[in-house]
Design a protein around this motif. Structure first.
Motif, PDB file in Angstrom:
ATOM      1  N   SER A   9      92.111  80.030 138.786  1.00 32.36           N
ATOM      2  CA  SER A   9      91.489  80.124 140.111  1.00 32.36           C
ATOM      3  C   SER A   9      91.090  78.767 140.677  1.00 32.36           C
ATOM      4  CB  SER A   9      90.267  81.055 140.062  1.00 32.36           C
ATOM      5  OG  SER A   9      89.179  80.444 139.393  1.00 32.36           O
ATOM      6  N   TYR A  10      90.972  77.736 139.821  1.00 36.00           N
ATOM      7  CA  TYR A  10      90.610  76.395 140.293  1.00 36.00           C
ATOM      8  C   TYR A  10      91.621  75.872 141.318  1.00 36.00           C
ATOM      9  CZ  TYR A  10      86.928  75.628 136.769  1.00 36.00           C
ATOM     10  OH  TYR A  10      85.777  75.701 136.026  1.00 36.00           O
ATOM     11  N   LYS A  11      92.855  76.371 141.267  1.00 31.02           N
ATOM     12  CA  LYS A  11      93.892  75.925 142.204  1.00 31.02           C
ATOM     13  C   LYS A  11      93.589  76.325 143.643  1.00 31.02           C
ATOM     14  CE  LYS A  11      97.708  76.267 138.865  1.00 31.02           C
ATOM     15  NZ  LYS A  11      99.042  76.889 138.589  1.00 31.02           N
ATOM     16  N   PHE A  12      92.672  77.283 143.815  1.00 29.80           N
ATOM     17  CA  PHE A  12      92.444  77.864 145.137  1.00 29.80           C
ATOM     18  C   PHE A  12      91.128  77.389 145.771  1.00 29.80           C
ATOM     19  CE2 PHE A  12      95.164  80.596 142.677  1.00 29.80           C
ATOM     20  CZ  PHE A  12      96.167  80.949 143.558  1.00 29.80           C
ATOM     21  N   THR A  13      90.670  76.219 145.388  1.00 27.81           N
ATOM     22  CA  THR A  13      89.414  75.707 145.942  1.00 27.81           C
ATOM     23  C   THR A  13      89.651  75.077 147.311  1.00 27.81           C
ATOM     24  OG1 THR A  13      89.667  73.544 144.897  1.00 27.81           O
ATOM     25  CG2 THR A  13      88.480  75.245 143.648  1.00 27.81           C
ATOM     26  N   TYR A  14      88.605  75.116 148.132  1.00 30.43           N
ATOM     27  CA  TYR A  14      88.675  74.463 149.435  1.00 30.43           C
ATOM     28  C   TYR A  14      88.856  72.958 149.289  1.00 30.43           C
ATOM     29  CZ  TYR A  14      86.981  78.916 151.227  1.00 30.43           C
ATOM     30  OH  TYR A  14      86.856  80.239 151.540  1.00 30.43           O
TER      31      TYR A  14
END
Length: 381
Positions: A360-365
């Protein structure tokens, strides 16, 4: 920034995002507001066109935090019926005037589609050439069973090299078709998600959630039938159904025991939705047509493992049996058998949850904004 731009350029966002009125202030659909709030930090001002929606409840709407965002609602048009589609023609003149005005006064034009306003923005790009045009294509770029209007916009975007199109995944490499993951998480989401992972594995039964519009194309009826099958097995403690839909119709699809398992939550705020993710071991989304829904990454941050259909926009971004489980068959009996089997292996559930969280870290702003900064910097007018 590009050498052709000022240090603080102006941004125009052209979309069909729902805009409503909250306490005498304009608000918009919360997931998009969160993204635009982060994006606004790169610009002097942001003019944002969307469709005005008369809502009785605005639980999933948010007033932007950034003071430089100017929400500009237009009359909404379009829909499933023929009459609603024809209505678009009557509103076109006002759409054209409003879109022309904000393109004239801004340096970078950010089109969000597929949508009617974004399509008009594409047409303006042929004439107003001294602008940077970006198109964020929200649907699955390589899906085949899509509306004709989506196909038409995709065809133009492939031909119009002036516009840089942002997609989640594309197997065909092109200079104007760029891959960029859809952002949905901030640092607080990641931190709170990590803290929730250890607490959800204390119980013998599992919790499952569904998040999205409760309609046939999203696989809601497969979800309900799955829990009709599982109702007697005591492997599921709760199933949370989050999203809008015809509650009366949905309940008629459930047997008596399944009704005791399922909680229809309706529309939730983001903080309430995070609570659902923190309680759930799995998010089940057997959708028939999908790009890459943000809810998968949101849930994954909380160790809530995605169980999803094998669709191009998903299977190329999420690895089977690593960040989630990809279904080759969305038959409710097959899904029920999968949940029965996996519920017996608590170590596997926890391992999948931990890998989903890391993914999920790939989807940070933060990642999204850095990518946008780099894109705009090298983009010529």
């Amino acid at each position: 920034m590009s050498k052709h731009l000022s240090k603080e350029p102006n941004l125009a966002i052209i979309s069909d995002t729902s805009i409503s009125s909250t306490n005498n202030y304009y608000s918009a659909f919360e997931p998009v507001v969160r993204e635009v709030d982060h994006l606004a930090k790169l610009f002097k001002s942001v003019d944002w066109i969307g469709f005005y929606a008369k809502k009785t409840s605005c639980r999933n709407y948010k007033i932007p935090n950034s003071k430089n965002i100017n929400l500009l609602p237009m009359k909404a048009s379009g829909g499933d019926s023929f009459l609603k589609k024809i209505q678009i023609l009557f509103y076109l003149p006002s759409y054209i005037v409003n879109i022309a005005e904000i393109i004239n006064r801004n340096d970078i034009i950010y089109l969000r589609g597929p949508s009617v306003p974004a399509l008009l923005g594409i047409f303006f790009s042929f004439f107003k050439k001294n602008r940077i045009y970006l198109f964020k294509y929200a649907g699955g770029w390589e899906l085949n069973n899509i509306p004709l209007s989506y196909t038409f916009q995709r065809w133009i975007l492939n031909k119009q090299k002036k516009i840089l199109t942002i997609v989640s995944f594309s197997s065909k490499k092109s200079k104007n078709i760029l891959e960029m993951l859809n952002p949905c998480l901030n640092k607080k989401d990641i931190k709170n998600g990590y803290l929730s992972i250890s607490t959800k594995h204390k119980y013998s039964a599992i919790n499952v959630c569904f998040v999205g519009r409760c309609e046939k194309s999203k696989g809601i009826f497969e979800v309900l039938d799955t829990f009709n099958i599982l109702a007697d097995d005591n492997i599921v403690k709760n199933c949370f159904i989050v999203g809008s839909g015809d509650l009366k119709t949905l309940k008629t699809k459930l047997n008596k025991k399944a009704k005791g398992l399922i909680t229809f939550c309706g529309v939730l705020t983001r903080s309430e939705l995070n609570e659902v993710y923190s309680k759930s071991n799995f998010i089940l989304l057997p959708s028939k047509s999908e790009g890459f829904p943000k809810v998968l990454a949101e849930a994954a941050a909380y160790g809530c493992v995605p169980i999803v259909s094998r669709l191009p926009g998903i299977s190329k971004i999420m690895a089977h049996n690593k960040e989630g489980i990809i279904l080759d068959d969305t038959n409710p009996k097959k899904i029920a058998d999968l949940l029965k089997k996996i519920s017996m292996d608590k170590k596997r559930i926890r391992k999948l949850g931990e890998m989903a969280h890391m993914w999920s870290y790939k989807f940070t702003y933060e990642n999204f904004i850095e990518n946008m900064k780099h894109l705009i910097k090298k983009c010529p007018l």
